[in-house]
Design an enzyme around this catalytic site. Sequence first.
Site, PDB file in Angstrom:
ATOM      1  N   CYS A   1      -9.069  42.627  70.817  1.00  0.00           N
ATOM      2  CA  CYS A   1      -7.870  43.458  70.651  1.00  0.00           C
ATOM      3  C   CYS A   1      -7.590  43.863  69.204  1.00  0.00           C
ATOM      4  O   CYS A   1      -7.625  45.051  68.877  1.00  0.00           O
ATOM      5  CB  CYS A   1      -6.667  42.739  71.231  1.00  0.00           C
ATOM      6  SG  CYS A   1      -6.938  42.219  72.925  1.00  0.00           S
TER       7      CYS A   1
HETATM    8  C1  UGA Z   1      -3.446  39.823  70.893  1.00  0.00           C
HETATM    9  C2  UGA Z   1      -1.910  39.898  70.876  1.00  0.00           C
HETATM   10  O1  UGA Z   1      -1.374  38.684  70.387  1.00  0.00           O
HETATM   11  C3  UGA Z   1      -1.363  40.185  72.278  1.00  0.00           C
HETATM   12  O2  UGA Z   1       0.044  40.354  72.216  1.00  0.00           O
HETATM   13  C4  UGA Z   1      -2.010  41.467  72.799  1.00  0.00           C
HETATM   14  O3  UGA Z   1      -1.565  41.780  74.095  1.00  0.00           O
HETATM   15  C5  UGA Z   1      -3.507  41.296  72.820  1.00  0.00           C
HETATM   16  O4  UGA Z   1      -3.968  41.030  71.471  1.00  0.00           O
HETATM   17  C6  UGA Z   1      -4.097  42.588  73.340  1.00  0.00           C
HETATM   18  O5  UGA Z   1      -4.007  43.609  72.669  1.00  0.00           O
HETATM   19  O6  UGA Z   1      -4.530  42.629  74.497  1.00  0.00           O
HETATM   20  P1  UGA Z   1      -5.236  37.941  71.493  1.00  0.00           P
HETATM   21  O7  UGA Z   1      -6.227  38.810  70.802  1.00  0.00           O
HETATM   22  O8  UGA Z   1      -5.569  37.414  72.824  1.00  0.00           O
HETATM   23  O9  UGA Z   1      -3.814  38.702  71.671  1.00  0.00           O
HETATM   24  O10 UGA Z   1      -4.990  36.661  70.590  1.00  0.00           O
HETATM   25  P2  UGA Z   1      -3.995  36.209  69.440  1.00  0.00           P
HETATM   26  O11 UGA Z   1      -3.447  34.899  69.815  1.00  0.00           O
HETATM   27  O12 UGA Z   1      -3.057  37.263  69.072  1.00  0.00           O
HETATM   28  O13 UGA Z   1      -5.026  35.991  68.241  1.00  0.00           O
HETATM   29  C7  UGA Z   1      -5.837  37.039  67.729  1.00  0.00           C
HETATM   30  C8  UGA Z   1      -6.711  36.528  66.611  1.00  0.00           C
HETATM   31  O14 UGA Z   1      -5.921  36.276  65.440  1.00  0.00           O
HETATM   32  C9  UGA Z   1      -7.426  35.222  66.907  1.00  0.00           C
HETATM   33  O15 UGA Z   1      -8.719  35.257  66.367  1.00  0.00           O
HETATM   34  C10 UGA Z   1      -6.571  34.180  66.199  1.00  0.00           C
HETATM   35  O16 UGA Z   1      -7.266  33.016  65.881  1.00  0.00           O
HETATM   36  C11 UGA Z   1      -6.149  34.960  64.966  1.00  0.00           C
HETATM   37  N1  UGA Z   1      -4.904  34.473  64.352  1.00  0.00           N
HETATM   38  C12 UGA Z   1      -3.746  34.464  65.039  1.00  0.00           C
HETATM   39  C13 UGA Z   1      -4.928  34.049  63.021  1.00  0.00           C
HETATM   40  O17 UGA Z   1      -5.984  34.065  62.361  1.00  0.00           O
HETATM   41  N2  UGA Z   1      -3.765  33.629  62.461  1.00  0.00           N
HETATM   42  C14 UGA Z   1      -2.596  33.621  63.137  1.00  0.00           C
HETATM   43  O18 UGA Z   1      -1.561  33.243  62.541  1.00  0.00           O
HETATM   44  C15 UGA Z   1      -2.569  34.059  64.462  1.00  0.00           C
END
Ligand code: UGA
Length: 432
Positions: free
Chosen positions: A270
């Site tokens: 995403c």
């Molecule tokens: C993300 C969004 O959070 C959702 O709201 C959205 O619906 C989704 O994309 C989408 O577009 O379908 P997702 O990719 O599943 O969800 O996961 P996240 O929990 O948001 O994490 C994304 C990435 O960022 C991961 O690699 C995570 O490890 C990283 N991350 C997250 C960080 O490096 N630091 C943080 O503080 C948070």
Amino acid sequence: MFKSVFREGLIMKISIVGTGYVGLSTAVGFAIKGHDVTCIDVDRNKVALVNSGKAPFYEVGIEEGLQNAIKNGKLRATTDYSAVKDSEITFICVGTPSDETGKMDVSYVKTATESIAKVIADKPYHVVVVKSTVVPGTTRDVVLPILKKHAATFGLCMNPEFLREGMALEDFLNPDRMVIGELDVKSGDMLMKAYQKFNAPFVRVPLSTAEMIKYASNTFLAARISLINEIGNACKKLGIDVYDVAHALGQDKRIGPHFLEAGIGFGGSCFPKDVSALMHKAEELGTGNEIMKAVLSVNANQRKVIVDMLKRRLSLKGAKIAVLGVAFKHDSDDVRESPAINVLRALKREGADVWAYDPQAMENAKKIAPEIKYASREKCLKDADACLLLTNWHEFRTMEDKDFAVMKNKIIIEGRSILDRKKVSGYEGMCW
Ligand code: UGA
């Protein structure tokens, strides 16, 4: 505010095209809320899997929900688009991958719309809802003309999803807000019926606004991560723990505590794709995309930073490196755009003997990085010269000094803040 016109406990017949994590979580979620759901997918294997109560991917709680829904006669899957006819509303939840330049490919959305449009052509009224992530203007300029070509009376909505992989079902059932992009009030009212039993603020907007809300949300969250990572890199040089900074930062109500976890950066299907698609759209519009470019380049750089840190500690040529975690985040078997994959490949290029372990994602990783050795956590660590932790799996949180005692050299670098300082000594964090 809209006026509620719905009966208590209304059950709708819903069809959902696409059984990826968004489609299937939406399907199971609607079934839990009592609706009658049919999933449609062109992939026979996925359909057979869903009908047997198995999810085609790892997602917390999904199989239990799916099995209950099937048992209660609330959910079924088929390859046959004629199932759309028996439903009142159809959600399009197919993938929108990016091409090599980062531009969005909407061909699956077009094909799905075409198939739906043909089936609803002679129906008095049917609502089509785009849930796939599409750049602003797509529902109006691509989906609407296809529907108009075949059908006369239909409704159209754009209803973005904010589901995190791994937590998709929970997020679907407990949304922060529900965004209803509507072609007209009648279309929006029909979609509101489906969400009648959801306790969330509803935001009713035009189609393109709904599309932009989705991109703006993901781009904002990705930007927060890149910003805290850039601050984190400076912290590291200054001997400051960025997590102490983030903790205080997050207590400012204007900033808030979420998405301030510094480290190796974001991956998945995403954030990288959505920031890139919006960046291209802004380029096309000529409105400027400097911040979006920087978000992506800071993110790409973090993957190099950790390899450079390791190189400063030992010579990689011939060294056994244990990599713990290859999924792009915990509770997921997804390795798409996972930072770990770039790191594994970079280590291999440097001549290291690379061993990787992940609780869920090894099968998927093997498909795209077959040159790496995959083994149990213990086997990876045995006689290793160094260890990198790249995914924040809960099981790594409980690791202790004795788990690392089998290593030849105790060089441990974390790409995610995961180890417990009280249990493990002498490890280094990327930005802490
Ligand atoms: C993300 C969004 O959070 C959702 O709201 C959205 O619906 C989704 O994309 C989408 O577009 O379908 P997702 O990719 O599943 O969800 O996961 P996240 O929990 O948001 O994490 C994304 C990435 O960022 C991961 O690699 C995570 O490890 C990283 N991350 C997250 C960080 O490096 N630091 C943080 O503080 C948070």
